[in-house]
Design a protein around this motif. Sequence first.
Motif, PDB file in Angstrom:
ATOM      1  N   TRP A  62       0.883  -1.239   0.087  1.00 15.42           N
ATOM      2  CA  TRP A  62       0.000   0.127   0.077  1.00 15.42           C
ATOM      3  C   TRP A  62       0.867   1.221   0.174  1.00 15.42           C
ATOM      4  O   TRP A  62       0.588   2.253  -0.781  1.00 15.42           O
ATOM      5  N   ILE A  63       1.857   1.158   0.721  1.00 17.07           N
ATOM      6  CA  ILE A  63       2.899   2.363   1.087  1.00 17.07           C
ATOM      7  C   ILE A  63       3.487   2.534  -0.275  1.00 17.07           C
ATOM      8  O   ILE A  63       3.462   3.815  -0.693  1.00 17.07           O
ATOM      9  N   CYS A  64       4.015   1.565  -0.624  1.00 21.85           N
ATOM     10  CA  CYS A  64       4.823   1.763  -2.182  1.00 21.85           C
ATOM     11  C   CYS A  64       4.000   2.253  -3.258  1.00 21.85           C
ATOM     12  O   CYS A  64       4.255   3.064  -3.945  1.00 21.85           O
ATOM     13  N   MET A  65       2.510   1.446  -3.404  1.00 22.78           N
ATOM     14  CA  MET A  65       1.703   1.954  -4.571  1.00 22.78           C
ATOM     15  C   MET A  65       1.267   3.471  -4.387  1.00 22.78           C
ATOM     16  O   MET A  65       1.106   4.164  -5.297  1.00 22.78           O
ATOM     17  N   ALA A  66       1.290   3.915  -3.205  1.00 24.46           N
ATOM     18  CA  ALA A  66       0.624   5.357  -2.728  1.00 24.46           C
ATOM     19  C   ALA A  66       1.657   6.209  -3.303  1.00 24.46           C
ATOM     20  O   ALA A  66       1.513   7.278  -3.867  1.00 24.46           O
ATOM     21  N   ILE A  67       3.111   5.919  -2.920  1.00 26.45           N
ATOM     22  CA  ILE A  67       4.303   6.715  -3.318  1.00 26.45           C
ATOM     23  C   ILE A  67       4.597   6.821  -4.776  1.00 26.45           C
ATOM     24  O   ILE A  67       4.561   7.900  -5.391  1.00 26.45           O
ATOM     25  N   ILE A  68       4.108   5.671  -5.549  1.00 23.77           N
ATOM     26  CA  ILE A  68       4.594   5.513  -7.011  1.00 23.77           C
ATOM     27  C   ILE A  68       3.418   6.401  -7.682  1.00 23.77           C
ATOM     28  O   ILE A  68       3.486   7.107  -8.675  1.00 23.77           O
ATOM     29  N   PHE A  69       2.144   5.745  -7.428  1.00 26.45           N
ATOM     30  CA  PHE A  69       0.973   6.383  -8.244  1.00 26.45           C
ATOM     31  C   PHE A  69       0.164   7.683  -7.468  1.00 26.45           C
ATOM     32  O   PHE A  69      -0.331   8.452  -8.233  1.00 26.45           O
ATOM     33  N   ARG A  70       0.489   7.743  -6.259  1.00 27.03           N
ATOM     34  CA  ARG A  70      -0.124   8.963  -5.368  1.00 27.03           C
ATOM     35  C   ARG A  70      -1.575   9.057  -5.574  1.00 27.03           C
ATOM     36  O   ARG A  70      -2.456   9.794  -5.310  1.00 27.03           O
ATOM     37  N   TYR A  71      -2.158   7.896  -5.717  1.00 24.93           N
ATOM     38  CA  TYR A  71      -3.649   7.662  -5.503  1.00 24.93           C
ATOM     39  C   TYR A  71      -4.042   6.551  -4.263  1.00 24.93           C
ATOM     40  O   TYR A  71      -3.298   5.241  -4.377  1.00 24.93           O
ATOM     41  N   SER A  72      -4.767   6.867  -3.561  1.00 22.88           N
ATOM     42  CA  SER A  72      -5.240   6.256  -2.179  1.00 22.88           C
ATOM     43  C   SER A  72      -5.878   4.966  -2.822  1.00 22.88           C
ATOM     44  O   SER A  72      -5.606   4.019  -2.282  1.00 22.88           O
ATOM     45  N   SER A  73      -6.597   5.129  -3.646  1.00 20.29           N
ATOM     46  CA  SER A  73      -7.756   3.932  -4.076  1.00 20.29           C
ATOM     47  C   SER A  73      -6.707   3.044  -4.844  1.00 20.29           C
ATOM     48  O   SER A  73      -6.860   1.629  -4.637  1.00 20.29           O
ATOM     49  N   VAL A  74      -5.848   3.277  -5.672  1.00 19.58           N
ATOM     50  CA  VAL A  74      -4.922   2.366  -6.396  1.00 19.58           C
ATOM     51  C   VAL A  74      -4.054   1.524  -5.508  1.00 19.58           C
ATOM     52  O   VAL A  74      -3.978   0.604  -5.552  1.00 19.58           O
ATOM     53  N   ALA A  75      -3.626   2.242  -4.587  1.00 24.49           N
ATOM     54  CA  ALA A  75      -2.732   1.474  -3.434  1.00 24.49           C
ATOM     55  C   ALA A  75      -3.541   0.443  -2.726  1.00 24.49           C
ATOM     56  O   ALA A  75      -3.056  -0.739  -2.716  1.00 24.49           O
ATOM     57  N   ALA A  76      -4.683   0.781  -2.388  1.00 24.96           N
ATOM     58  CA  ALA A  76      -6.007  -0.121  -1.581  1.00 24.96           C
ATOM     59  C   ALA A  76      -5.901  -1.186  -2.454  1.00 24.96           C
ATOM     60  O   ALA A  76      -6.051  -2.324  -1.983  1.00 24.96           O
TER      61      ALA A  76
ATOM     62  N   ILE B  31     -12.821   3.438  -9.170  1.00 27.10           N
ATOM     63  CA  ILE B  31     -12.242   3.004 -10.269  1.00 27.10           C
ATOM     64  C   ILE B  31     -12.746   3.615 -11.443  1.00 27.10           C
ATOM     65  O   ILE B  31     -12.133   3.963 -12.308  1.00 27.10           O
ATOM     66  N   SER B  32     -14.077   4.233 -11.431  1.00 24.95           N
ATOM     67  CA  SER B  32     -14.671   5.054 -12.544  1.00 24.95           C
ATOM     68  C   SER B  32     -14.161   6.290 -12.630  1.00 24.95           C
ATOM     69  O   SER B  32     -13.667   6.534 -14.019  1.00 24.95           O
ATOM     70  N   ARG B  33     -13.726   6.948 -11.565  1.00 26.64           N
ATOM     71  CA  ARG B  33     -13.024   8.358 -11.784  1.00 26.64           C
ATOM     72  C   ARG B  33     -11.692   8.022 -12.256  1.00 26.64           C
ATOM     73  O   ARG B  33     -11.068   8.840 -12.876  1.00 26.64           O
ATOM     74  N   LEU B  34     -10.972   7.017 -11.872  1.00 30.66           N
ATOM     75  CA  LEU B  34      -9.383   6.535 -12.490  1.00 30.66           C
ATOM     76  C   LEU B  34      -9.456   6.556 -13.873  1.00 30.66           C
ATOM     77  O   LEU B  34      -8.869   6.901 -14.438  1.00 30.66           O
ATOM     78  N   ILE B  35     -10.709   5.691 -14.439  1.00 35.08           N
ATOM     79  CA  ILE B  35     -10.873   5.607 -15.870  1.00 35.08           C
ATOM     80  C   ILE B  35     -11.024   6.919 -16.314  1.00 35.08           C
ATOM     81  O   ILE B  35     -10.440   7.257 -17.539  1.00 35.08           O
ATOM     82  N   LYS B  36     -11.628   7.729 -15.802  1.00 34.42           N
ATOM     83  CA  LYS B  36     -11.987   8.877 -16.612  1.00 34.42           C
ATOM     84  C   LYS B  36     -10.909   9.976 -16.106  1.00 34.42           C
ATOM     85  O   LYS B  36     -10.818  11.095 -16.656  1.00 34.42           O
ATOM     86  N   GLY B  37     -10.000   9.694 -15.314  1.00 33.26           N
ATOM     87  CA  GLY B  37      -8.871  10.774 -15.204  1.00 33.26           C
ATOM     88  C   GLY B  37      -9.301  11.573 -14.122  1.00 33.26           C
ATOM     89  O   GLY B  37      -8.687  13.075 -14.096  1.00 33.26           O
ATOM     90  N   GLU B  38     -10.360  11.587 -13.268  1.00 24.55           N
ATOM     91  CA  GLU B  38     -10.741  12.313 -12.340  1.00 24.55           C
ATOM     92  C   GLU B  38     -10.353  12.115 -10.831  1.00 24.55           C
ATOM     93  O   GLU B  38     -10.994  12.716 -10.069  1.00 24.55           O
ATOM     94  N   GLU B  39      -9.851  11.069 -10.722  1.00 23.22           N
ATOM     95  CA  GLU B  39      -9.679  10.594  -9.381  1.00 23.22           C
ATOM     96  C   GLU B  39      -8.638  11.779  -8.631  1.00 23.22           C
ATOM     97  O   GLU B  39      -7.458  11.709  -9.140  1.00 23.22           O
ATOM     98  N   PRO B  40      -8.976  12.375  -7.503  1.00 20.90           N
ATOM     99  CA  PRO B  40      -7.974  13.197  -6.761  1.00 20.90           C
ATOM    100  C   PRO B  40      -6.665  12.391  -6.040  1.00 20.90           C
ATOM    101  O   PRO B  40      -6.997  11.411  -5.729  1.00 20.90           O
ATOM    102  N   HIS B  41      -5.436  13.211  -6.175  1.00 17.65           N
ATOM    103  CA  HIS B  41      -4.438  12.298  -5.715  1.00 17.65           C
ATOM    104  C   HIS B  41      -4.558  12.561  -4.304  1.00 17.65           C
ATOM    105  O   HIS B  41      -5.361  13.315  -3.758  1.00 17.65           O
ATOM    106  N   ILE B  42      -3.594  11.847  -3.508  1.00 18.73           N
ATOM    107  CA  ILE B  42      -3.691  11.901  -2.235  1.00 18.73           C
ATOM    108  C   ILE B  42      -2.940  13.154  -1.842  1.00 18.73           C
ATOM    109  O   ILE B  42      -2.323  13.887  -2.178  1.00 18.73           O
TER     110      ILE B  42
END
Length: 207
Positions: A142-156, A194-205
């Motif tokens: 979770w921590i590594c993915m959050a640092i790399i992608f800066r999306y809490s949802s992706v890390a989770a 997931i829907s917001r990620l696909i649309k590019g609308e998901e806010p970063h951490i």
Amino acid sequence: MLLEPNLLIFILAVIGGYFIGSIPFGFLITKLKGYKDIRKVGSGNIGATNVLRNSGPKLALITLLLDGAKGYTAVIIATNLIDIYSIQEASEIGGLIAGAGSVLGHNFPVWLKFKGGKGVATTLGIMIGSVPIVGFMACVIWICMAIIFRYSSVAALIALATSPIFALILGMKEPALMFLALAILGWVRHWNNISRLIKGEEPHIGR
């Protein structure tokens, strides 16, 4: 007709876990600190990510730890209590069932009209309580993915998806099945993300 002893134990475990998990720490902490109702700002979620975006990192960290503690506590209490009155195999399964109940309580708390969080921190707490090495690995991912992608949802999502694989590699079939079920639930709860990620609308951490 009386229920089989183990079945009754498992029913009590999931109920107990539910009420432990249903304590809405994110809602209570922000309310006590004088912030707006967390359910009416940001994503409306009571978890640590929404607390971070609307009430700051300190309260978010407290929320994260307490939400994780719910899953951990449910597993430990159920495992030890069942171990006293039953067999070891039942205590291990009972602990996992109580942990699953805590996630359901967090996601659908009766006190907030069944509108809760997404259960990621609570699920990680279950993993740490039942299979510590898998819980540790999931947290690291979770921590590594959050640092790399800066999306809490992706890390989770990645942490949840990989946890049953780790458990299976370690030869722990029952935890692997439970972690898979919780991962599926977590992905369903993240459907909007997931829907917001696909649309590019998901806010970063931190946004």
